[in-house]
Design a protein around this motif. Structure first.
Motif, PDB file in Angstrom:
ATOM      1  N   ALA A  43       8.349  14.600   1.237  1.00 27.86           N
ATOM      2  CA  ALA A  43       7.421  15.043   2.269  1.00 27.86           C
ATOM      3  C   ALA A  43       5.979  14.721   1.897  1.00 27.86           C
ATOM      4  CB  ALA A  43       7.584  16.537   2.499  1.00 27.86           C
ATOM      5  N   LYS A  44       5.646  14.858   0.637  1.00 27.88           N
ATOM      6  CA  LYS A  44       4.279  14.603   0.214  1.00 27.88           C
ATOM      7  C   LYS A  44       4.301  13.778  -1.060  1.00 27.88           C
ATOM      8  CE  LYS A  44      -0.139  16.884  -0.729  1.00 27.88           C
ATOM      9  NZ  LYS A  44      -0.829  18.191  -0.864  1.00 27.88           N
ATOM     10  N   GLU A  45       3.748  12.572  -0.970  1.00 28.70           N
ATOM     11  CA  GLU A  45       3.773  11.683  -2.126  1.00 28.70           C
ATOM     12  C   GLU A  45       2.609  11.989  -3.063  1.00 28.70           C
ATOM     13  OE1 GLU A  45       3.896   7.611  -1.083  1.00 28.70           O
ATOM     14  OE2 GLU A  45       5.906   7.707  -0.236  1.00 28.70           O
ATOM     15  N   GLU A  46       2.878  11.873  -4.338  1.00 28.03           N
ATOM     16  CA  GLU A  46       1.845  12.043  -5.352  1.00 28.03           C
ATOM     17  C   GLU A  46       0.881  10.874  -5.294  1.00 28.03           C
ATOM     18  OE1 GLU A  46       1.519  12.040 -10.250  1.00 28.03           O
ATOM     19  OE2 GLU A  46       3.442  11.740  -9.227  1.00 28.03           O
ATOM     20  N   LYS A  47      -0.393  11.159  -5.434  1.00 28.62           N
ATOM     21  CA  LYS A  47      -1.372  10.084  -5.509  1.00 28.62           C
ATOM     22  C   LYS A  47      -1.358   9.511  -6.913  1.00 28.62           C
ATOM     23  CE  LYS A  47      -4.511  11.402  -1.829  1.00 28.62           C
ATOM     24  NZ  LYS A  47      -4.872  10.237  -1.058  1.00 28.62           N
ATOM     25  N   VAL A  48      -1.207   8.228  -7.003  1.00 31.26           N
ATOM     26  CA  VAL A  48      -1.017   7.553  -8.286  1.00 31.26           C
ATOM     27  C   VAL A  48      -2.077   6.476  -8.467  1.00 31.26           C
ATOM     28  CG1 VAL A  48       0.513   5.985  -9.550  1.00 31.26           C
ATOM     29  CG2 VAL A  48       1.454   8.001  -8.426  1.00 31.26           C
ATOM     30  N   THR A  49      -2.597   6.353  -9.681  1.00 24.22           N
ATOM     31  CA  THR A  49      -3.509   5.255 -10.020  1.00 24.22           C
ATOM     32  C   THR A  49      -2.852   4.367 -11.068  1.00 24.22           C
ATOM     33  OG1 THR A  49      -5.498   6.560  -9.547  1.00 24.22           O
ATOM     34  CG2 THR A  49      -5.759   4.632 -10.975  1.00 24.22           C
ATOM     35  N   LEU A  50      -2.806   3.080 -10.797  1.00 29.39           N
ATOM     36  CA  LEU A  50      -2.223   2.103 -11.709  1.00 29.39           C
ATOM     37  C   LEU A  50      -3.314   1.210 -12.272  1.00 29.39           C
ATOM     38  CD1 LEU A  50       0.842   0.930  -9.555  1.00 29.39           C
ATOM     39  CD2 LEU A  50       0.861   2.610 -11.407  1.00 29.39           C
ATOM     40  N   GLN A  51      -3.280   0.998 -13.575  1.00 35.11           N
ATOM     41  CA  GLN A  51      -4.176   0.043 -14.222  1.00 35.11           C
ATOM     42  C   GLN A  51      -3.481  -1.306 -14.295  1.00 35.11           C
ATOM     43  OE1 GLN A  51      -7.315   0.721 -15.041  1.00 35.11           O
ATOM     44  NE2 GLN A  51      -7.117   2.891 -14.451  1.00 35.11           N
ATOM     45  N   PHE A  52      -4.145  -2.347 -13.817  1.00 37.57           N
ATOM     46  CA  PHE A  52      -3.581  -3.699 -13.790  1.00 37.57           C
ATOM     47  C   PHE A  52      -4.546  -4.637 -14.485  1.00 37.57           C
ATOM     48  CE2 PHE A  52      -3.203  -7.615 -10.856  1.00 37.57           C
ATOM     49  CZ  PHE A  52      -2.423  -8.298 -11.781  1.00 37.57           C
ATOM     50  N   TRP A  53      -4.087  -5.208 -15.602  1.00 41.01           N
ATOM     51  CA  TRP A  53      -4.886  -6.179 -16.337  1.00 41.01           C
ATOM     52  C   TRP A  53      -4.336  -7.584 -16.116  1.00 41.01           C
ATOM     53  CZ3 TRP A  53      -6.255  -4.383 -22.008  1.00 41.01           C
ATOM     54  CH2 TRP A  53      -7.002  -3.189 -21.937  1.00 41.01           C
ATOM     55  N   ARG A  54      -5.243  -8.506 -15.981  1.00 45.27           N
ATOM     56  CA  ARG A  54      -4.857  -9.921 -15.875  1.00 45.27           C
ATOM     57  C   ARG A  54      -5.975 -10.775 -16.452  1.00 45.27           C
ATOM     58  NH1 ARG A  54      -7.472 -12.750 -11.894  1.00 45.27           N
ATOM     59  NH2 ARG A  54      -8.625 -11.520 -10.349  1.00 45.27           N
ATOM     60  N   ASN A  55      -5.623 -11.994 -16.809  1.00 45.45           N
ATOM     61  CA  ASN A  55      -6.642 -12.934 -17.265  1.00 45.45           C
ATOM     62  C   ASN A  55      -7.419 -13.423 -16.048  1.00 45.45           C
ATOM     63  OD1 ASN A  55      -4.135 -14.238 -16.553  1.00 45.45           O
ATOM     64  ND2 ASN A  55      -5.122 -16.170 -17.107  1.00 45.45           N
ATOM     65  N   SER A  56      -8.735 -13.416 -16.141  1.00 44.94           N
ATOM     66  CA  SER A  56      -9.541 -13.869 -15.008  1.00 44.94           C
ATOM     67  C   SER A  56      -9.322 -15.353 -14.797  1.00 44.94           C
ATOM     68  CB  SER A  56     -11.026 -13.571 -15.240  1.00 44.94           C
ATOM     69  OG  SER A  56     -11.484 -14.195 -16.421  1.00 44.94           O
ATOM     70  N   GLY A  57      -9.134 -15.739 -13.547  1.00 44.75           N
ATOM     71  CA  GLY A  57      -8.840 -17.135 -13.239  1.00 44.75           C
ATOM     72  C   GLY A  57      -9.996 -17.814 -12.533  1.00 44.75           C
ATOM     73  N   ASN A  58      -9.674 -18.866 -11.783  1.00 45.05           N
ATOM     74  CA  ASN A  58     -10.698 -19.547 -11.002  1.00 45.05           C
ATOM     75  C   ASN A  58     -10.971 -18.758  -9.717  1.00 45.05           C
ATOM     76  OD1 ASN A  58      -8.630 -20.242  -9.115  1.00 45.05           O
ATOM     77  ND2 ASN A  58      -8.133 -22.067 -10.336  1.00 45.05           N
ATOM     78  N   ASP A  59     -11.866 -19.263  -8.899  1.00 47.32           N
ATOM     79  CA  ASP A  59     -12.261 -18.536  -7.693  1.00 47.32           C
ATOM     80  C   ASP A  59     -11.085 -18.305  -6.752  1.00 47.32           C
ATOM     81  OD1 ASP A  59     -14.837 -18.411  -8.621  1.00 47.32           O
ATOM     82  OD2 ASP A  59     -15.571 -20.093  -7.413  1.00 47.32           O
ATOM     83  N   ALA A  60     -10.213 -19.312  -6.628  1.00 45.96           N
ATOM     84  CA  ALA A  60      -9.071 -19.180  -5.724  1.00 45.96           C
ATOM     85  C   ALA A  60      -8.093 -18.115  -6.220  1.00 45.96           C
ATOM     86  CB  ALA A  60      -8.355 -20.524  -5.581  1.00 45.96           C
ATOM     87  N   GLU A  61      -7.812 -18.118  -7.522  1.00 51.25           N
ATOM     88  CA  GLU A  61      -6.903 -17.111  -8.085  1.00 51.25           C
ATOM     89  C   GLU A  61      -7.471 -15.704  -7.931  1.00 51.25           C
ATOM     90  OE1 GLU A  61      -5.082 -20.051 -11.571  1.00 51.25           O
ATOM     91  OE2 GLU A  61      -6.752 -18.710 -11.994  1.00 51.25           O
ATOM     92  N   ASN A  62      -8.761 -15.556  -8.194  1.00 47.09           N
ATOM     93  CA  ASN A  62      -9.391 -14.245  -8.068  1.00 47.09           C
ATOM     94  C   ASN A  62      -9.358 -13.768  -6.619  1.00 47.09           C
ATOM     95  OD1 ASN A  62      -9.975 -14.251 -10.820  1.00 47.09           O
ATOM     96  ND2 ASN A  62     -11.990 -15.163 -10.527  1.00 47.09           N
ATOM     97  N   SER A  63      -9.614 -14.671  -5.703  1.00 43.99           N
ATOM     98  CA  SER A  63      -9.582 -14.321  -4.285  1.00 43.99           C
ATOM     99  C   SER A  63      -8.186 -13.905  -3.852  1.00 43.99           C
ATOM    100  CB  SER A  63     -10.071 -15.508  -3.442  1.00 43.99           C
ATOM    101  OG  SER A  63      -9.946 -15.249  -2.066  1.00 43.99           O
TER     102      SER A  63
END
Length: 449
Positions: A43-63
């Motif tokens: 009935a009521k979902e818990e609010k969740v925060t996820l940390q996501f790490w990635r290697n920064s890429g080029n402009d297209a990948e970041n977009s």
């Protein structure tokens, strides 16, 4: 990946994460299956925060990632994804440090060859049950998934592929009266045919060489991607299937034949050079080169007068006794320490599933790993990009899946250098490489106890 940094941090990673992640037995079948099958929500979902790490890429990948994260949070407003792009040079060190300190991100991007070391250390959540529930495994080539599987557990979800092929100077071939290679991805030249053409095209007086077979001598990662296929093409192997030893593989007759052929290109036949001027292929100093799909846009942008189809063309990688190409790229994993693994998988599946993969590749122009997505791009079914796609789907092979990949790759890199640059006896050089690799695995085992 910074090999030295990775090797130095291995002990810390092991200490921080415990033993083999496969012992965790994967995701809970009941919980994961119900999550994957779209069970009714509470009935009521818990609010969740996820940390996501990635290697920064080029402009297209970041977009592309920005768009996927935003669309995911719009679809699932109770899940917040905090994405942290980290510079490539710092990424592996920071990730391993966060794991060793017990504070890793929920979701992390990892390059395929590094997966086994993280899995061995217990840092990754097995994703096998999640994939079986709603990961649509049949939409991904089995050979691709092998790059993300360790000790019978899937640990990462792939998104894109790259590949390599034989680039050749069409006008040089025609001027020398050499038949042009087939454009059919399943009809490669043999290495003997490549050598014959290279001999006719080499002109030392003009500084022109026939073939760069594997992007020269760069770092160990480049060796793994460009040179391992040559070993496979001659019927050889680098390591055992379980990634524990190179004895009986690096010193096999087939592998030694590949090494001898490679060395002869430089030392006996003299159709390859240890050093080239900048951009030798588009500048007419190299008749053939083994290069990657990423170079299509590079040549089009930097050398607009060097036209694909007129001045140069692409053919499948050469073969010895068989066709083979390395696969495996950056993919997404879930931390074994995540307090919200179901939500983390939901995001991973959002990004790497059909729709997410289509969104990502429509922006980056990378090759998708899923059959269904590749079929939706007509250009991937047509020359020249079909060469890369078909090779990966039909002849792709994972680089050795082993927790000592950095040490193994460095040893094999030195083996190629020793027999080619140092002109060392192949048997002696292979024996030294095997000794280093086997010692690295033995050291890892002793550290884990």
């Amino acid at each position: 990946m910074a090999v030295a940094a990775s090797a130095l941090l291995t002990v810390g990673l092991l200490a921080g994460c415990g033993s083999n992640g496969g012992n965790e037995g994967g995701a809970s079948p009941s919980a994961d299956a119900s999550a994957g099958a779209g069970a009714s929500k509470p009935a009521k979902e818990e609010k969740v925060t996820l940390q996501f790490w990635r290697n920064s890429g080029n402009d297209a990948e970041n977009s592309a990632y920005d768009k996927l994260v935003a669309s995911f949070m719009e679809k699932y407003p109770n899940i917040k994804v905090q994405m942290s792009p980290i510079p490539y040079a710092d990424y592996d060190t920071k990730l391993r440090t966060s794991i060793a300190s017990g504070n890793p991100p929920d979701i992390m991007a990892i390059d395929a060859p590094n997966m086994a070391s993280y899995a061995q250390a217990g840092a990754l959540k097995p994703l096998t049950d999640y994939f079986k529930a709603d990961g649509d495994l049949q939409d991904i080539p089995e050979t691709t998934m092998s790059a993300y599987t360790y000790q019978n557990q899937i640990y990462m979800a792939p998104l894109t592929e790259s590949s390599i092929a034989l680039f050749y100077n069409k006008k040089m071939f025609e001027a020398a009266g050499i038949p042009l290679p087939s454009k059919n991805p399943e009809e490669p030249m043999t290495w003997d045919q490549v050598l014959d053409a290279a001999k006719k095209l080499t002109n030392p007086a003009k500084g022109v060489y026939g073939i760069d077979p594997a992007q020269g001598f760069q770092n160990a990662g480049a060796t793994a991607y460009f040179k391992y296929p040559i070993i496979w093409q001659f019927g050889g192997e680098v390591m055992s299937a379980d990634g524990t030893t190179s004895k009986g593989y690096l010193d096999s007759p087939e592998t030694k034949k590949a090494l001898q052929f490679f060395s002869d290109l430089y030392n006996k036949d003299k159709v390859s050079a240890l050093e080239y001027p900048p951009d030798p292929f588009p500048n007419g100093k190299l008749a053939m080169t083994v290069d990657g799909s990423w170079s299509l846009s590079y040549y089009a942008d930097k050398f607009p007068d060097f036209k694909l189809g007129e001045d140069w063309d692409i053919a499948p990688l050469p073969k010895g006794t068989k066709q083979a190409v390395a696969n495996g790229s950056w993919a997404l994993a879930v931390s074994s320490k995540s307090k919200h693994p179901d939500e983390a998988w939901k995001f991973v599946n959002w990004v790497t599933g059909h729709d997410g993969q289509k969104t990502y590749t429509s922006i980056t122009k990378d090759i998708p790993v899923r059959y269904s997505v590749a079929k939706e791009y007509p250009e991937l079914s047509e020359y020249p990009k079909n060469v890369f796609v078909v090779q990966n789907q039909k002849f792709g092979r994972s680089r050795p899946v082993t927790p000592i990949f950095p040490q193994m790759s460095e040893a094999v890199n030195k083996l190629f250098e020793d027999v080619t640059i140092g002109k060392r006896n192949i048997d002696a050089a292979a024996a030294d490489a095997i000794k280093k690799i086997d010692k690295a695995y033995a050291d890892l085992q002793s550290q884990a106890k």
